[in-house]
Design a protein around this motif. Structure first.
Motif, mmCIF file in Angstrom:
data_model
loop_
_atom_site.group_PDB
_atom_site.id
_atom_site.type_symbol
_atom_site.label_atom_id
_atom_site.label_comp_id
_atom_site.label_asym_id
_atom_site.label_seq_id
_atom_site.Cartn_x
_atom_site.Cartn_y
_atom_site.Cartn_z
ATOM 1 N N LYS A 135 0.918 -1.272 0.227
ATOM 2 C CA LYS A 135 -0.076 -0.004 0.004
ATOM 3 C C LYS A 135 0.827 1.371 0.040
ATOM 4 C CE LYS A 135 -3.966 2.195 2.479
ATOM 5 N NZ LYS A 135 -4.692 1.669 3.955
ATOM 6 N N THR A 136 1.931 1.071 0.510
ATOM 7 C CA THR A 136 2.839 2.294 0.475
ATOM 8 C C THR A 136 3.596 2.521 -0.717
ATOM 9 O OG1 THR A 136 5.032 0.912 1.228
ATOM 10 C CG2 THR A 136 3.652 1.884 3.104
ATOM 11 N N LEU A 137 3.496 1.870 -1.596
ATOM 12 C CA LEU A 137 3.883 2.078 -2.991
ATOM 13 C C LEU A 137 2.775 2.436 -4.110
ATOM 14 C CD1 LEU A 137 5.929 -1.175 -3.603
ATOM 15 C CD2 LEU A 137 6.754 1.083 -2.867
ATOM 16 N N MET A 138 1.591 2.461 -3.533
ATOM 17 C CA MET A 138 0.250 2.774 -4.658
ATOM 18 C C MET A 138 0.482 4.087 -4.963
ATOM 19 S SD MET A 138 -1.596 -0.060 -4.784
ATOM 20 C CE MET A 138 -3.311 0.532 -5.012
ATOM 21 N N GLY A 139 0.346 4.444 -6.372
ATOM 22 C CA GLY A 139 0.257 5.690 -7.031
ATOM 23 C C GLY A 139 1.679 6.411 -6.923
ATOM 24 N N THR A 167 -6.577 6.817 -7.429
ATOM 25 C CA THR A 167 -6.797 6.007 -8.853
ATOM 26 C C THR A 167 -6.128 4.610 -8.966
ATOM 27 O OG1 THR A 167 -6.730 8.154 -10.008
ATOM 28 C CG2 THR A 167 -6.400 6.442 -11.324
ATOM 29 N N ALA A 168 -4.819 4.609 -8.131
ATOM 30 C CA ALA A 168 -4.418 3.080 -8.160
ATOM 31 C C ALA A 168 -5.220 2.135 -7.406
ATOM 32 C CB ALA A 168 -2.902 3.424 -7.655
ATOM 33 N N THR A 169 -5.688 2.530 -6.402
ATOM 34 C CA THR A 169 -6.489 1.791 -5.535
ATOM 35 C C THR A 169 -7.830 1.249 -6.289
ATOM 36 O OG1 THR A 169 -5.947 2.777 -3.455
ATOM 37 C CG2 THR A 169 -8.168 1.806 -3.307
ATOM 38 N N LYS A 170 -8.688 2.185 -6.933
ATOM 39 C CA LYS A 170 -9.576 2.063 -7.910
ATOM 40 C C LYS A 170 -9.195 1.021 -8.703
ATOM 41 C CE LYS A 170 -13.695 4.085 -9.529
ATOM 42 N NZ LYS A 170 -14.423 5.449 -9.727
ATOM 43 N N ASN A 171 -8.049 1.309 -9.507
ATOM 44 C CA ASN A 171 -7.606 0.405 -10.641
ATOM 45 C C ASN A 171 -7.268 -1.206 -10.057
ATOM 46 O OD1 ASN A 171 -7.948 2.100 -12.693
ATOM 47 N ND2 ASN A 171 -5.700 2.819 -12.423
ATOM 48 N N ALA A 172 -6.791 -1.268 -8.913
ATOM 49 C CA ALA A 172 -6.380 -2.506 -8.267
ATOM 50 C C ALA A 172 -7.918 -3.460 -8.081
ATOM 51 C CB ALA A 172 -6.051 -2.250 -6.682
ATOM 52 N N GLY A 173 -8.872 -2.702 -7.645
ATOM 53 C CA GLY A 173 -10.261 -3.335 -7.575
ATOM 54 C C GLY A 173 -10.751 -3.787 -9.008
ATOM 55 N N LYS A 174 -10.297 -2.878 -10.257
ATOM 56 C CA LYS A 174 -10.644 -3.470 -11.179
ATOM 57 C C LYS A 174 -10.168 -4.423 -11.863
ATOM 58 C CE LYS A 174 -12.155 1.162 -12.936
ATOM 59 N NZ LYS A 174 -12.010 2.423 -13.817
ATOM 60 N N ILE A 175 -8.689 -4.588 -11.649
ATOM 61 C CA ILE A 175 -7.891 -5.736 -12.028
ATOM 62 C C ILE A 175 -8.119 -6.879 -11.501
ATOM 63 C CG2 ILE A 175 -5.586 -6.654 -11.869
ATOM 64 C CD1 ILE A 175 -4.467 -3.794 -12.130
ATOM 65 N N ALA A 176 -8.652 -7.034 -10.158
ATOM 66 C CA ALA A 176 -9.366 -8.134 -9.400
ATOM 67 C C ALA A 176 -10.864 -8.472 -10.055
ATOM 68 C CB ALA A 176 -9.648 -7.584 -8.065
ATOM 69 N N GLY A 177 -11.164 -7.773 -10.977
ATOM 70 C CA GLY A 177 -12.430 -8.225 -11.522
ATOM 71 C C GLY A 177 -13.806 -7.613 -10.771
ATOM 72 N N LEU A 178 -13.736 -6.621 -9.770
ATOM 73 C CA LEU A 178 -14.604 -6.070 -9.072
ATOM 74 C C LEU A 178 -15.423 -5.148 -9.880
ATOM 75 C CD1 LEU A 178 -12.771 -6.341 -5.497
ATOM 76 C CD2 LEU A 178 -14.439 -8.252 -6.530
ATOM 77 N N ASN A 179 -16.643 -4.828 -9.482
ATOM 78 C CA ASN A 179 -17.271 -3.415 -9.770
ATOM 79 C C ASN A 179 -16.993 -2.641 -8.575
ATOM 80 O OD1 ASN A 179 -18.868 -1.685 -10.993
ATOM 81 N ND2 ASN A 179 -20.912 -2.518 -10.045
ATOM 82 N N VAL A 180 -16.131 -1.715 -8.914
ATOM 83 C CA VAL A 180 -15.704 -0.530 -7.537
ATOM 84 C C VAL A 180 -16.729 0.430 -7.739
ATOM 85 C CG1 VAL A 180 -13.968 0.791 -6.528
ATOM 86 C CG2 VAL A 180 -13.350 -1.214 -8.091
#
Length: 550
Positions: free
Chosen positions: A71-75, A130-143
Motif C-alpha cells: 500500500k505504501t507504493l500505490m500511486g 486512482t491506483a486503489t480503484k484500478n486494483a479493484g478493477k484488475i481483481a474483476g470487481l465492480n468498484v
C-alpha cells in the motif's frame, strides 16, 4: 434475485471485508482461516499466488518472492516486485489481496462478491486513489466508489449508535498510514471539516524502531558485529511485530533470535518501547494539533470526542498521550480493525441504491456502459450490474435517500505552474486543501493565455500539494502530471484558454479546457505519473483472472 454489496478496508498490514446483512447490520466476514482480518502479504510460488497468513509465515523462507506493505507504493511507482523476470505493479499485488478477500468471503457466504466500496487513507492523493480503484478493477470487481477511511469509520459510528450532533476527531493510525480528521456528525449528516496526515507513518515505523533496538541488543549480547541475512531480517521483523503486540497487555516481552548460528534471547519493556518510539508518537500529536487549529479557524472551537481507529491505536501510549494532550475530551475506541470495513459496507449499500435509481428507464439486461448523473456527478455505469435489488430494504438502515448525507472536504491542494510578465514561474493553487465539497464535487476554472501565434498545444503542469496559500515556489517533487490541451488552428498569441479542474468525491482529479474565443471545448490529454494506462489496465485485468490465488 437479490444481492449483497461489500466494503473492503485494503490495509497496509492487514485487510478486512464486510457486508450489510439481511437485517441491515454491518458485519465482518471471516476468511477461510476463521480470522476477521487477513495479512496484506503476497507470495509468489510457481504458477500460484499465496495471500494472507500462509504468505506471511513463508516470508521468512521466501523473502525474495514475497511482497509486504504494498500500500505504501500505490500511486508512487509502477514496480513492486520482479518475479520470473517480470515486473509486477503495486496495483497487481493489491488486486491479489482483494481477490483473496472476496474469494474467501464468497466461499463463506455462498454468494458472489462483486460490488464493493474500497477505502483508502484520507491523505491519499489522486494518484494513490486512482491506483486503489484500478486494483479493484484488475481483481474483476465492480468498484462502486473509493471512500476515505475516517469517513467510513464515522459512517459506521453514526449508524451503530444514536447520535446527538457533535464534533468528533478521528485519529486513525494503521499499519502504514496516519490520518487525523475532524467531522461534524449528526443523525442526518456527516460533514468533514478538515484532515491531515502522513501516508508514510504507521505501525510499521514502530516496528522498524523496535527491529533496530532488538538487533542492537542481539549484537551486544554476542559481543561482535554480525550481518543479518534476508532470512534473519524477515524472522526479526515478524518477531518484532509479535513483541509489539504483546506489549499491549504486558510490561515486558521478548523472543529468541538466531543469526548465522548465534542464538540469544532479546527483550524490551513497555517503558523502553514507548521511549524509543516517542518521536513517532509526537509526529501524530503535532498533526492532530494542526488539524484542531484549522478547525478552530473554521469556527469549530470544541471537539466533543476523539475516535480511535486502526489497529495501531491499541498501543497504550496512544490513548494516554491523547488524554494528556487533549484532556477533557472523551476518547473512544471503535473496533479498530473492523470499523472502516463496516462503514465501507454501509456506504456501498447507499451508493448501489443511488446508482440503481439513476439507471431508471435503462435496459437492465444491457452490457453497454451509459453515462448518468448520480447526486450531481457523472458516472459511467453498466445497467446489468444493478438489475438486482439488495437483500434488505434500504429504509431499514436509513439509506437510499437524504437521511445520511456525507459532506466531504478536499484533502489536497491542486495547482498549475504559471509564469508572470517578468518570466518568473510559480505554482498557482486553484483548489485549496480542506475546502468543503457540499455536492461531492468541486470545480474551479481559471483563464490562461497562449504565448505564441498559431500555438497548437498548451502544456499545463499539475501539482498536488498541502499548501493552503494561493501561490508557492515551484517544487518538481509535487508534480503529478501534465495536461496537454490541443488548441484550434490560427489562435493569436494572448488568446484566452479556460482551464477547469474538477475534483470528485473519490478525490480523483479531472481536467477540462475551453477556447474562450470560439467558446468550444478543447481536447485534453492528461498524462499522470505512476498511473497505469487504460490499455495496461485492461491487459492486467485479463491476465489476473488466469492466475490462481490461494
Amino acid at each position: 434475485m437479490s444481492k449483497y454489496v461489500f466494503g473492503i478496508d485494503l490495509g497496509t498490514t492487514y485487510s478486512c471485508i464486510a457486508r450489510v446483512d439481511d437485517t441491515a447490520r454491518a458485519e465482518v466476514i471471516k476468511n477461510n482461516d476463521g480470522d476477521n482480518i487477513t495479512p496484506s502479504v503476497v507470495e509468489f510460488d510457481g504458477d500460484n499466488v499465496i495471500v494472507g497468513s500462509d504468505a506471511k509465515s513463508e516470508a521468512v523462507l521466501n523473502p525474495e518472492n514475497t511482497v509486504m506493505l504494498v500500500k505504501t507504493l500505490m500511486g508512487k511507482t509502477d514496480f513492486a516486485i520482479n518475479y520470473n523476470g517480470e515486473d509486477k505493479t503495486p496495483e497487481e499485488i493489491s488486486a491479489f489481496i482483494l481477490r483473496k478477500l472476496t474469494q474467501d468471503a464468497s466461499e463463506q457466504l455462498g454468494v458472489e462478491v462483486k460490488d464493493v466500496v474500497i477505502t483508502c487513507p484520507a491523505y491519499f492523493g489522486t494518484a494513490e486513489r486512482t491506483a486503489t480503484k484500478n486494483a479493484g478493477k484488475i481483481a474483476g470487481l465492480n468498484v462502486l466508489e473509493i471512500i476515505s477511511e475516517p469517513t467510513a469509520a464515522a459512517l459506521y459510528y453514526g449508524c451503530a449508535k444514536e447520535q446527538n450532533e457533535k464534533t468528533i476527531l478521528v485519529y486513525d493510525l494503521g499499519g502504514g498510514t496516519f490520518d487525523v480528521t475532524i467531522m461534524r456528525i449528526s443523525s442526518d449528516k456527516i460533514q468533514v471539516i478538515c484532515s491531515d496526515g502522513d501516508h508514510d507513518l504507521g505501525g510499521k515505523n514502530w516496528d522498524e524502531v523496535l527491529i533496530e533496538y532488538l538487533a542492537d541488543q542481539f549484537v551486544k549480547k554476542i559481543g561482535y558485529d554480525i550481518e543479518f541475512d534476508e532470512y534473519a531480517k524477515q524472522d526479526l521483523r515478524l518477531k518484532a511485530e509479535k513483541i509489539k503486540k504483546q506489549l499491549t497487555s504486558r510490561s515486558q516481552a521478548g523472543d529468541l533470535l538466531e543469526v548465522m548460528g548465534s542464538r540469544e534471547k532479546v527483550s524490551i519493556t513497555r517503558d523502553e518501547f514507548e521511549e524509543i518510539t516517542s518521536t513517532l508518537l509526537n509526529e501524530t500529536l503535532k498533526k492532530t494539533k494542526e488539524v484542531i487549529d484549522v478547525a478552530k479557524r473554521k469556527g469549530y472551537e470544541k471537539i466533543d470526542e476523539i475516535l480511535l481507529v486502526g489497529g495501531s491505536t491499541r498501543m497504550p501510549q496512544i490513548k494516554r498521550a491523547l488524554t494528556e494532550n487533549f484532556g477533557g475530551i472523551e476518547i473512544k475506541i471503535l473496533e479498530p480493525d473492523e470499523a472502516v470495513a463496516k462503514g465501507a459496507a454501509i456506504h456501498a449499500a447507499n451508493v448501489y441504491v443511488n446508482n440503481q435509481k439513476s439507471l431508471a428507464g435503462q435496459d437492465f439486461e444491457s452490457d453497454k456502459e451509459v453515462t448518468v448523473m448520480v447526486n450531481g456527478d457523472e458516472k459511467e455505469l453498466r445497467a446489468k450490474d444493478y438489475k438486482e435489488d439488495l437483500t434488505f430494504s434500504p429504509e431499514m438502515m436509513g439509506i437510499g435517500g437524504n437521511t445520511r448525507e456525507i459532506v466531504i472536504a478536499t484533502t489536497k491542494s491542486f495547482a498549475v505552474k504559471v509564469e508572470n510578465k517578468d518570466g518568473v514561474k510559480s505554482c498557482f493553487n486553484m483548489i485549496i486543501k480542506n475546502e468543503p465539497m457540499p455536492s461531492g464535487i468541486l470545480e474551479v476554472s481559471g483563464n490562461f493565455t497562449t504565448l505564441n501565434d498559431n500555438q497548437e498545444t498548451v502544456d499545463i503542469e499539475i501539482y498536488e500539494n498541502d499548501y493552503m496559500d494561493k501561490y508557492f515556489d515551484v517544487d518538481e517533487d509535487l508534480k503529478i502530471g501534465n495536461a496537454i490541451l490541443e488548441l484550434p488552428e490560427n489562435l493569436p498569441a494572448g488568446a484566452l484558454v479556460e482551464i477547469t479542474l474538477k475534483l470528485n468525491k473519490e478525490g480523483i482529479l479531472e481536467i477540462r479546457g475551453r477556447d474562450k474565443a470560439g467558446n468550444k471545448e478543447v481536447n485534453v490529454k492528461l498524462e499522470t505519473k505512476s498511473i497505469i494506462s487504460k490499455e495496461k489496465l485492461e491487459r492486467l485485468t485479463s491476465k489476473s483472472q488466469g492466475i490462481a490465488v490461494l
